[in-house]
Design an enzyme around this catalytic site. Structure first.
Site, short mmCIF file in Angstrom:
data_model
loop_
_atom_site.label_atom_id
_atom_site.label_comp_id
_atom_site.label_asym_id
_atom_site.label_seq_id
_atom_site.Cartn_x
_atom_site.Cartn_y
_atom_site.Cartn_z
N CYS A 157 5.45 -5.98 3.33
CA CYS A 157 4.53 -7.11 3.53
C CYS A 157 4.19 -7.80 2.20
CB CYS A 157 3.30 -6.65 4.29
SG CYS A 157 2.49 -8.02 5.13
N HIS A 184 4.51 -2.11 8.73
CA HIS A 184 3.61 -1.05 8.28
C HIS A 184 3.73 0.10 9.27
CE1 HIS A 184 1.51 -3.70 5.45
NE2 HIS A 184 1.29 -4.57 6.41
#
Ligand code: GLN
Length: 265
Positions: free
Chosen positions: A94, A200
């Protein structure tokens, strides 16, 4: 530590530690140790010198302001670039992926220079923040080719456009990912590999096969790898897949892109 010790560096856990991605380092270390292979996990706080000789480097997710500081600390043409040229593997999640691209947005949407280790740019989107489960089919010709579907969760405002030399990690089955139906960005640079993703989880806890794929690039010898009992991870994966099947996610399905990309030569 002996010369054969595999070293894993977690970069800037103080800046890029918001989403639990530090768990990726633990997973890599444990999967080596469970196989009797020595492994060391090194935390590199922001402001400390970045060791150039590690085998694997990990960057996690973070908020808009800390990620600008992380990009500044990494520097252009710095130790991470040299480590990759030499053959290191980088996994960036990310915010970590965004800062390794050519540019990424600050909180107001103004473009900030990235490190250029990934061929992509990230822009701010008018669409709602992408929050929820993310399910990704690895590309047949990508770094995760042949692995089972990748599961994780996403939480980001930016949208990422892979450039002409980038190969996405996969295509989105559920969720948003890069925003165009692809997910993640990967590049081979020098002898090294750089992998960016919005997944994630931590990603490698949910996808142990991907952890082993990364380790196989470092270890080389497949004989060093005996199978590990991953039943616990399988239960977690099954639970997350059920959650998506029952609509317990904010994800969007991108079938058109998936079909198009899976047919790519
Ligand atoms: N700040 C970035 C964004 O919102 C990255 C967020 C994250 O790392 N989860 O797009």
């Amino acid at each position: 530590m002996t010369d054969s010790t595999i070293s894993i560096a977690r970069l800037f856990p103080d800046l890029l530690g918001t989403y639990g991605d530090g768990g990726n380092g633990l997973i890599l270390q444990k999967r080596l140790q469970w196989r009797g292979l020595p492994a060391e996990l090194i935390d590199v706080p922001s402001g400390e010198p970045i060791p150039e000789s590690c085998d694997l480097y990990l960057l996690g997710g973070g908020e808009d302001a800390p990620q600008i500081e992380a990009a500044r600390c990494l520097g252009h043409d710095g130790p991470l670039h040299r480590a990759v040229e030499r053959g290191a593997v980088v996994l960036a999640v990310c915010a970590g992926m965004q800062i390794l691209g050519h540019s990424f947005p600050d909180a107001e949407g103004k473009s900030v220079d990235g490190l250029g280790l990934l061929d992509c740019e990230t822009v701010k989107s008018d669409e709602p923040r992408a929050v929820g489960e993310l399910l990704v089919d690895p590309l047949d010709d990508g770094v995760a080719a042949g692995l089972p579907v990748l599961t994780g969760f996403e939480n980001h405002g930016g949208r990422t456009r892979p450039g002409p030399t980038a190969i996405p990690l996969g295509v989105v089955r559920a969720g948003v990912g890069n925003g165009d139906g692809t997910e993640g960005v990967t590049n081979q640079l020098g002898a090294g590999k750089v992998i960016g993703t919005y997944l994630h989880g931590p990603l490698l806890a949910r996808n142990p096969a991907l952890a082993d794929r990364l380790l196989s690039w470092v270890i080389g010898d497949p004989a060093a790898f005996h199978p590990i009992d991953d039943r616990e991870a399988e239960l977690l994966r099954a639970d997350r897949l059920r959650a998506i099947a029952h609509g317990r996610t904010d994800g969007v399905v991108h079938r058109t892109w998936k079909d198009r990309l899976l047919r790519r030569n």
